[in-house]
Design an enzyme around this catalytic site. Structure first.
Site, short mmCIF file in Angstrom:
data_model
loop_
_atom_site.label_atom_id
_atom_site.label_comp_id
_atom_site.label_asym_id
_atom_site.label_seq_id
_atom_site.Cartn_x
_atom_site.Cartn_y
_atom_site.Cartn_z
N ASN A 44 0.80 -1.29 -0.13
CA ASN A 44 -0.02 0.02 0.00
C ASN A 44 0.79 1.20 -0.05
O ASN A 44 2.00 1.23 0.65
CB ASN A 44 -1.13 -0.02 1.13
CG ASN A 44 -0.42 -0.30 2.56
OD1 ASN A 44 0.75 -0.85 2.39
ND2 ASN A 44 -1.20 0.23 3.43
N GLU A 46 0.41 5.51 0.47
CA GLU A 46 -0.51 6.20 1.28
C GLU A 46 -0.28 7.65 0.49
O GLU A 46 0.75 7.78 -0.19
CB GLU A 46 -0.65 6.35 2.63
CG GLU A 46 -1.06 4.78 2.96
CD GLU A 46 -1.53 4.81 4.49
OE1 GLU A 46 -0.91 5.61 5.35
OE2 GLU A 46 -2.28 3.89 4.97
N CYS A 55 -4.06 0.82 -2.49
CA CYS A 55 -3.92 -0.54 -1.65
C CYS A 55 -2.96 -1.35 -2.26
O CYS A 55 -2.86 -1.58 -3.73
CB CYS A 55 -5.18 -1.29 -1.63
SG CYS A 55 -6.45 -0.41 -0.57
N GLU A 57 -3.20 -4.50 -2.81
CA GLU A 57 -3.82 -5.29 -3.97
C GLU A 57 -3.60 -4.72 -5.46
O GLU A 57 -3.20 -5.28 -6.34
CB GLU A 57 -5.16 -6.00 -3.72
CG GLU A 57 -5.36 -6.54 -2.49
CD GLU A 57 -5.68 -5.80 -1.27
OE1 GLU A 57 -5.00 -4.63 -0.92
OE2 GLU A 57 -6.56 -6.19 -0.54
N1 THU Z 1 -5.26 -1.42 2.67
C1 THU Z 1 -4.77 -2.28 1.55
O1 THU Z 1 -3.70 -1.89 0.97
N2 THU Z 1 -5.29 -3.50 1.56
C2 THU Z 1 -6.54 -3.56 2.27
O2 THU Z 1 -6.76 -5.01 1.95
C3 THU Z 1 -7.07 -3.10 3.13
C4 THU Z 1 -6.43 -1.60 3.32
C5 THU Z 1 -4.53 -0.16 3.06
C6 THU Z 1 -5.01 1.17 2.83
C7 THU Z 1 -4.46 2.08 3.68
O3 THU Z 1 -3.18 2.41 3.38
C8 THU Z 1 -4.31 1.18 5.04
O4 THU Z 1 -4.37 -0.07 4.64
C9 THU Z 1 -5.24 1.48 6.03
O5 THU Z 1 -6.56 1.42 5.33
#
Ligand code: THU
Length: 140
Positions: A44, A46, A55, A57
């Site tokens: 992920n 941000e 994210c 995925e």
């Molecule tokens: N996030 C992911 O990368 N994948 C997930 O399946 C759930 C959430 C990330 C987004 C954000 O950077 C952090 O987790 C908190 O939501």
């Protein structure tokens, strides 16, 4: 646990190390397998404008698609706070929608693991029943 799933979970844990998470401190890693057997990892990433966050995925999917891959078999996802335990981390709705674009929801597998070495496997159709996908539009 299936040996290959174990390997994908390890690759997801490794990919997690590159997460850029100054706002949530919640690190996620993913390992996506194409139908021809290659692996693409993602983390992920941000952003100060929170909605621009990507994210793990989707990072993995976009890396693969940008290299010409369009067919996928399964994805392993590992997530949790920086120094905490890893608990099952299901994909968000936006990521499920991206999966719906490129995967057969009857066969695509979503593998979730935790720190105890437990593993749960879901089909995309279980996490996104009656999803809206390419076949919902009449152009093909
Ligand atoms: N996030 C992911 O990368 N994948 C997930 O399946 C759930 C959430 C990330 C987004 C954000 O950077 C952090 O987790 C908190 O939501």
């Amino acid at each position: 646990m299936e040996e290959e799933n174990k390997k994908m979970i390890e690759m997801a844990i490794d990919a997690r190390k590159n997460s850029y998470v100054p706002y949530s401190n919640f690190r996620v890693g993913a390992c996506l397998q194409t139908k021809s057997g290659e692996f693409y990892t993602g983390c992920n990433i941000e952003n100060a404008g929170y909605t621009a966050t990507n994210c793990a995925e989707r990072t993995a999917f976009f890396k693969a698609v940008s290299e010409g891959k369009r067919e996928f078999q399964k994805i392993a996802i590992m997530g949790g706070y920086q120094n905490g335990e890893l608990d099952f981390c299901p994909p968000c709705g936006v990521c499920l929608q991206v999966m719906m674009e490129f995967c057969n929801s009857e066969t695509f597998q979503i593998i979730l693991g935790n720190s105890n070495g437990d593993c749960k496997v879901f089909l995309l159709k279980e996490l996104l029943p009656m999803g809206f996908g390419p076949k919902s539009l009449k152009w093909r």
